[in-house]
Design a protein around this motif. Structure first.
Motif, PDB file in Angstrom:
ATOM      1  N   ARG B 135       0.836  -1.211   0.000  1.00  0.00           N
ATOM      2  CA  ARG B 135       0.000   0.000   0.000  1.00  0.00           C
ATOM      3  C   ARG B 135       0.863   1.251   0.000  1.00  0.00           C
ATOM      4  O   ARG B 135       0.543   2.246  -0.644  1.00  0.00           O
ATOM      5  N   ARG B 138       2.200   1.849  -3.432  1.00  0.00           N
ATOM      6  CA  ARG B 138       1.102   2.315  -4.289  1.00  0.00           C
ATOM      7  C   ARG B 138       0.796   3.787  -4.018  1.00  0.00           C
ATOM      8  O   ARG B 138       0.624   4.582  -4.942  1.00  0.00           O
ATOM      9  N   LEU B 154      -2.756  -4.087  -5.889  1.00  0.00           N
ATOM     10  CA  LEU B 154      -1.679  -4.622  -5.055  1.00  0.00           C
ATOM     11  C   LEU B 154      -1.400  -6.084  -5.388  1.00  0.00           C
ATOM     12  O   LEU B 154      -2.318  -6.893  -5.497  1.00  0.00           O
ATOM     13  N   LEU B 155      -0.131  -6.383  -5.542  1.00  0.00           N
ATOM     14  CA  LEU B 155       0.316  -7.770  -5.691  1.00  0.00           C
ATOM     15  C   LEU B 155       1.521  -7.930  -4.762  1.00  0.00           C
ATOM     16  O   LEU B 155       2.659  -7.664  -5.142  1.00  0.00           O
ATOM     17  N   PRO B 156       1.247  -8.310  -3.510  1.00  0.00           N
ATOM     18  CA  PRO B 156       2.340  -8.390  -2.542  1.00  0.00           C
ATOM     19  C   PRO B 156       3.315  -9.502  -2.916  1.00  0.00           C
ATOM     20  O   PRO B 156       2.967 -10.417  -3.657  1.00  0.00           O
ATOM     21  N   ALA B 296       4.714  -2.571   6.824  1.00  0.00           N
ATOM     22  CA  ALA B 296       3.410  -2.700   7.490  1.00  0.00           C
ATOM     23  C   ALA B 296       2.537  -3.730   6.778  1.00  0.00           C
ATOM     24  O   ALA B 296       1.714  -4.396   7.416  1.00  0.00           O
ATOM     25  N   ASP B 297       2.724  -3.872   5.472  1.00  0.00           N
ATOM     26  CA  ASP B 297       1.941  -4.861   4.742  1.00  0.00           C
ATOM     27  C   ASP B 297       2.431  -6.266   5.044  1.00  0.00           C
ATOM     28  O   ASP B 297       1.641  -7.179   5.280  1.00  0.00           O
ATOM     29  N   ARG B 300       1.232  -7.289   8.176  1.00  0.00           N
ATOM     30  CA  ARG B 300      -0.241  -7.210   8.210  1.00  0.00           C
ATOM     31  C   ARG B 300      -0.734  -6.276   9.318  1.00  0.00           C
ATOM     32  O   ARG B 300      -1.557  -6.642  10.155  1.00  0.00           O
ATOM     33  N   ASP B 301      -0.191  -5.099   9.321  1.00  0.00           N
ATOM     34  CA  ASP B 301      -0.578  -4.065  10.288  1.00  0.00           C
ATOM     35  C   ASP B 301      -0.427  -4.531  11.732  1.00  0.00           C
ATOM     36  O   ASP B 301      -1.170  -4.095  12.620  1.00  0.00           O
ATOM     37  N   LEU B 303      -0.545  -7.805  12.763  1.00  0.00           N
ATOM     38  CA  LEU B 303      -1.072  -9.157  13.019  1.00  0.00           C
ATOM     39  C   LEU B 303       0.006 -10.218  12.854  1.00  0.00           C
ATOM     40  O   LEU B 303      -0.016 -11.253  13.520  1.00  0.00           O
ATOM     41  N   VAL B 334      -1.048 -16.474   4.637  1.00  0.00           N
ATOM     42  CA  VAL B 334      -1.895 -15.762   3.685  1.00  0.00           C
ATOM     43  C   VAL B 334      -1.067 -15.276   2.483  1.00  0.00           C
ATOM     44  O   VAL B 334      -1.585 -15.092   1.385  1.00  0.00           O
ATOM     45  N   PHE B 335       0.235 -15.102   2.704  1.00  0.00           N
ATOM     46  CA  PHE B 335       1.108 -14.646   1.613  1.00  0.00           C
ATOM     47  C   PHE B 335       1.701 -15.801   0.800  1.00  0.00           C
ATOM     48  O   PHE B 335       2.518 -15.572  -0.080  1.00  0.00           O
ATOM     49  N   ALA B 339      -2.325 -18.250  -2.815  1.00  0.00           N
ATOM     50  CA  ALA B 339      -3.117 -17.007  -2.838  1.00  0.00           C
ATOM     51  C   ALA B 339      -2.496 -16.013  -3.805  1.00  0.00           C
ATOM     52  O   ALA B 339      -3.197 -15.340  -4.575  1.00  0.00           O
ATOM     53  N   PHE B 340      -1.168 -15.930  -3.797  1.00  0.00           N
ATOM     54  CA  PHE B 340      -0.467 -15.020  -4.695  1.00  0.00           C
ATOM     55  C   PHE B 340      -0.780 -15.363  -6.156  1.00  0.00           C
ATOM     56  O   PHE B 340      -1.132 -14.484  -6.960  1.00  0.00           O
TER      57      PHE B 340
END
Lengths: 600, 360
Positions: B135, B138, B154-156, B296-297, B300-301, B303, B334-335, B339-340
């Protein structure tokens, strides 16, 4: 009419939403909906819809929002009114839909379930909708074609937050506070912040007449279901153009759908009188007229209360006058500017009359806003095409603009009069767009570095691309100057200033301002009449309502100038005087003061 | 089925994070569209997976431009789109788009997109799709670019399945002398021109950390020209014996290095995303990163790890001491690649399926 808010953490990497975030966002809209609140969260924990309610139709709990069908396939929050909801309801009932209550929200829900995105063209009214479609796993944000109701969103790439007001998004601290130079530049050029920009880079307005769809991939406009230009040029009326009297009467009748009494904002002008004259013939709802008068009337804000009261008596409309004194104005100055969602040059009039309406116990009001755009009431309809023609040749001479810009201040000084805008006579783009920028322009582009700083001004103008946006608004509008100027006025001045002011200033007091002369069906009818015969004008509106045009066009204005030049004016007004000089037109000084206040 | 022409700095055979990120994208897309990679640089020869082919890297910049143009022009009916793997290649992709009509996808990795590059011709590239890794990246890109925000997604970064929890590696513990220590680890290039990763801040903090955790050891993995400076900072702070420079660690040893450490810390101010956070957390390490950039991404802020203000030494100290006492990592699955890959393919489907002749 309400306040709506939503959060969708759409990206796969984003965590679930925090309920307190949605509540904070929603509570920033409390003033828009004092009658109730509601919230809904999806099972996946990624979607939340919030609502503050101002109950006008179906005052029971059945009209509460968020509104979901029995299987929670679709859940929505909605701000506005669907005036044709009774007939849509009957149609849906014939198709087997069963309704729990009488609200237009439930009709909207059922219509969407039945027709999907085709439903948006069926709606007659003003609306900003956020809905979660669990079948398609997407959030949709939708605004009416004219952009009567506002809806803003902030998308950071993971999360999309939406709300009825910019201040709610920014105040919630869920979105970046980074400034948008294009919003500031647009404000100084036009007197209001041109959509889709706001003063904040991340916050944008949802485009009117379009569906913004958000799914796990992100947000995109997936469908355009209407445009002002389309209403003027594309839309063939199956039954041909109705007589103007019938078209206006129809619109007024639809705008009276309400379960609470309705106030009419009445001046001595044609628009509000026409609405009042037609409204009193409908016996469906309790009506009253309200006129704002000033203790210190003057030539720029004459006292119309006598004429308005006499007119109301003649047509049998209950009427009251609210007298606004300079003391009242100063006492409410801070509250007025704090309530302002985005800086705007105008809004004081509708703010104070809405305050009076609420004090009188009303929460719905009809306004004549939009009549000048629809019936060519502004001098711009005459001046803009004329200026475009007159300036075409001199503007074509290379360097003429620069030379004139240097000479013009001397000429103005010698004459002892003339607006600074005159300096830009030959520096605007040729054609209607340039003439419109001159006509409606508040400051000229080269004045912005003094107001915003050089870097922000350059960046703002580059990002704003205002002439290109105006040209875009004129695409496919044909050759008629009347239609082209109407499109500019409706897509810029009306949408960005008058309608925005009507929304925030009304909602600051919990009053829903309805606009019978800003209506898709009426616009299409007037467009059809315009295409098939003489262009409908203000005199035709007057005669359609059985009035005589017995007085020149009167605005709906306040003596703001005298007030801001008073010793009791806000510090920002004095700062504007120092910055720009007291010889500058008051509107420029007021614009600067409002901007400084909003940038605090 | 039409293919994707990929213009990248490096890819197969490359060692850096950009090469890895490019490989991840292409391996995800190869299932639905053939990928034809044209690298600017190729350090070595490496096999490509099914569906991906890599051309030989041209020798010079001009040869690269000519080769990209020739390939795009000759294959304008064969290619569905152009993938532009670095902002500095965007003018080339833009020119190809204007001359051949091929739409392009611009992928932003991080710091290169935070300010308009001087060589960038104009600020409104006609990219049909722009993907940013975070983010923050971006937002910085949109602050100067005129790209429609709706086209900027976004594509982490993702991480490899080999980064997974496991026992400490006796071999590495012995090689780097980690036995008996509570190991704080940072992995990253030591570049004097990019001192944003925060190695020096952590070294300065070591005396205070040692007061609370005497067995703490700060292990710095990575090569680069900034090692003498960092060593001098350690010496000045009197913690030379508690700061260990282990140089560049072979890629295959990285999972074991993470497993042999106790805490991953990188109080950076310049991460586009911070793939190392994912790799460390996936191996079972608690992680600490800065909240002012793309980290931060990855966290995950908060988490998936602890976020700190990188300039606030008290906050950093508290997080490090707390992290050394923490047991077990947060979940960053999740990363992971499924999922990606799903997201990359969905973006392709949304923006380019009309040209590729394939469903997403």
């Amino acid at each position: 009419m309400c306040g709506i808010a939503s959060i969708y953490n759409y990206h796969y990497a984003a965590p679930q939403i925090r309920r307190e975030d949605l509540r904070v966002l929603r509570e920033h809209l409390r003033h828009r909906g004092p009658d109730g609140e509601g919230e809904w969260y999806s099972d996946c924990g990624r979607v939340g819809l919030g609502h503050r309610r101002l109950s006008i139709i179906d005052l029971t709990d059945q009209g509460a929002q968020p509104c979901a069908d029995e299987l929670s396939r679709v859940v929505l929050v909605f701000n506005g009114e669907i005036y044709n909801h009774p007939e849509l309801r009957r149609e849906l009932e014939l198709k087997g839909h069963r309704f729990r209550g009488r609200s237009d929200t439930e009709v909207l829900l059922r219509l969407y379930l039945e027709e999907g995105d085709r439903c948006w063209t069926r709606l007659r009214g003003m609306f900003a909708v956020v809905l979660w479609d669990a079948r398609e796993r997407c959030l949709k944000l939708v605004r009416d074609v004219h952009g009567i109701k506002p809806l803003y969103y902030a998308d950071d790439g993971w999360r999309l937050c939406a709300a009825s007001q910019v201040k709610a998004l920014v105040g919630s601290r869920l979105v970046s506070h980074e400034k948008e130079p294009a919003g500031a530049a647009g404000y100084f050029l036009m007197g209001s912040v041109p959509e889709p920009f706001t003063l904040f880079r991340e916050v944008r307005a949802v485009e009117p007449g379009q569906v913004l769809t958000v799914d796990e991939r992100g947000a995109r406009y997936s469908r355009r279901f209407g445009s002002v230009q389309g209403l003027w040029t594309d839309r063939p009326l199956e039954s041909g153009a109705a007589p103007l009297a019938q078209a206006v009467r129809d619109s007024v009748r639809y705008h009276l759908v309400s379960d609470v009494p309705v106030m009419i904002y009445l001046s001595a002008g044609v628009d509000s009188r026409a609405i009042a004259a037609l409204a009193v013939q409908e016996k469906s709802v309790s009506l009253s007229g309200l006129t704002l008068a000033f203790d210190e009337p003057g030539p720029e804000a004459p006292d119309e209360s006598g004429a308005a009261a006499a007119f109301a008596e003649r047509i049998g409309l209950a009427h009251r006058t609210h007298r606004l004194s300079g003391a009242d104005f100063f006492a409410s100055q801070s509250a007025f500017l704090d309530a302002m969602d985005q800086p705007t040059l105008d809004g004081a009039n509708i703010y104070h009359i809405s305050r009076a309406a609420r004090l009188a116990g009303y929460k719905v009001a009809l306004s004549g806003v939009g009549g000048d755009e629809l019936f060519a009431g502004y001098p711009s309809f005459r001046d803009v095409p004329l200026w475009a023609k007159l300036l075409w040749l001199p503007s074509s001479i290379p360097g003429a603009g620069d030379v004139w810009r240097r000479v013009s201040p001397w000429v103005r000084r010698w004459l002892g009069r003339g607006s600074a805008k005159v300096d830009g006579l030959l520096s605007q783009p040729r054609g209607l767009t340039g003439a419109y920028l001159l006509k409606r322009g508040l400051f000229m582009p080269w004045e912005l570095p003094d107001l915003l700083g050089k870097e922000m001004a350059v960046e703002g103008l580059r990002r704003l691309r205002l002439p290109e946006r105006l040209s875009e608004a004129l695409r496919r509008t044909g050759r008629s100057d009347r239609v082209r100027v109407a499109c500019l006025e409706m897509c810029f001045y009306l949408r960005h200033q008058l309608l925005r002011d009507a929304d925030w200033a009304g909602m600051a007091h919990g009053v829903e301002v309805r606009t019978p002369l800003v209506d898709t069906v009426l616009t299409a009818q007037v467009a059809a009449l315009n295409a098939s015969g003489p262009a409908p004008a203000k005199a035709d509106l007057a005669s359609a309502a059985g009035l005589s045009v017995d007085r020149p066009k009167s605005g709906f204005t306040l003596p703001v100038r005298r007030w801001i030049e008073s010793d009791r004016a806000l510090p920002e007004c004095k700062e504007a005087d120092r910055k720009l000089g007291r010889t500058q037109h008051w509107s420029r000084r007021w614009a600067y003061a409002v901007y400084r206040r909003s940038a605090r | 089925m039409r293919a994707l022409l990929a213009l990248v700095t490096d890819c197969y055979g490359g060692n850096g994070g950009l090469a890895q990120a490019n490989r991840d994208v292409f391996e995800a897309l190869a299932a639905i569209v053939p990928v034809d990679v044209l690298p600017r640089l190729a350090e070595g020869v490496s096999a490509t997976p099914a569906g991906v082919s890599q051309r030989k890297a041209p020798r010079s910049r001009s040869a690269y431009v000519a080769s990209a143009f020739a390939r795009a022009w000759a294959g304008r009916d064969r290619y569905a789109a152009v993938f532009c793997g670095h902002l500095h290649l965007a003018p080339l992709a833009e020119a190809i788009h204007r001359s051949t009509g091929l739409p392009y996808w611009l992928h932003l990795h991080g710091i290169e997109a935070w300010r308009p590059p001087s060589a960038f011709l104009g600020t409104a590239p006609s990219a049909r799709l722009v993907t940013a890794v975070s983010r923050y990246t971006r937002r910085r890109f949109l602050s100067w670019s005129e790209v429609d925000p709706g086209r900027c997604r976004l594509l982490p970064d993702t991480y490899d399945a080999r980064f997974a929890p496991g026992p400490r590696s006796r071999q590495l513990v012995e090689r780097y002398g980690l036995a008996g220590h509570r190991v704080i680890l940072t992995v990253g290039r030591l570049s004097s021109s990019e001192r944003y990763k925060g190695h020096d801040r952590l070294i300065v903090l070591m005396p205070r950390i040692l007061e609370k955790v005497p067995e703490a050891l700060y292990v710095i993995a990575g090569g680069g020209d900034d090692r003498p400076y960092l060593a001098s900072v350690a010496e000045r702070c009197g913690v030379s014996s508690k700061v260990r420079f282990i140089g560049r660690v072979p890629d295959e040893d990285l999972p074991d290095l993470y497993r042999s450490s106790d805490l991953y810390v990188m109080p950076s101010t310049g991460e586009g995303f911070g793939i190392v956070f994912l790799e460390a957390a996936a191996c079972g390490l608690p992680v600490i990163g800065g909240r002012l950039d793309g980290s931060a991404d990855a966290l995950r802020d908060g988490l998936a790890g602890t976020l700190v203000d990188p300039g606030n030494m008290d906050e950093l100290l508290k997080a490090v001491v707390g992290g050394l006492q923490e047991r077990g990592a947060k979940d960053v699955s999740v990363f992971a690649k499924p999922a990606f890959a799903g997201h990359a393919r969905a973006l392709w489907g949304e923006f380019f399926a009309d040209r590729s002749g394939s469903a997403s």
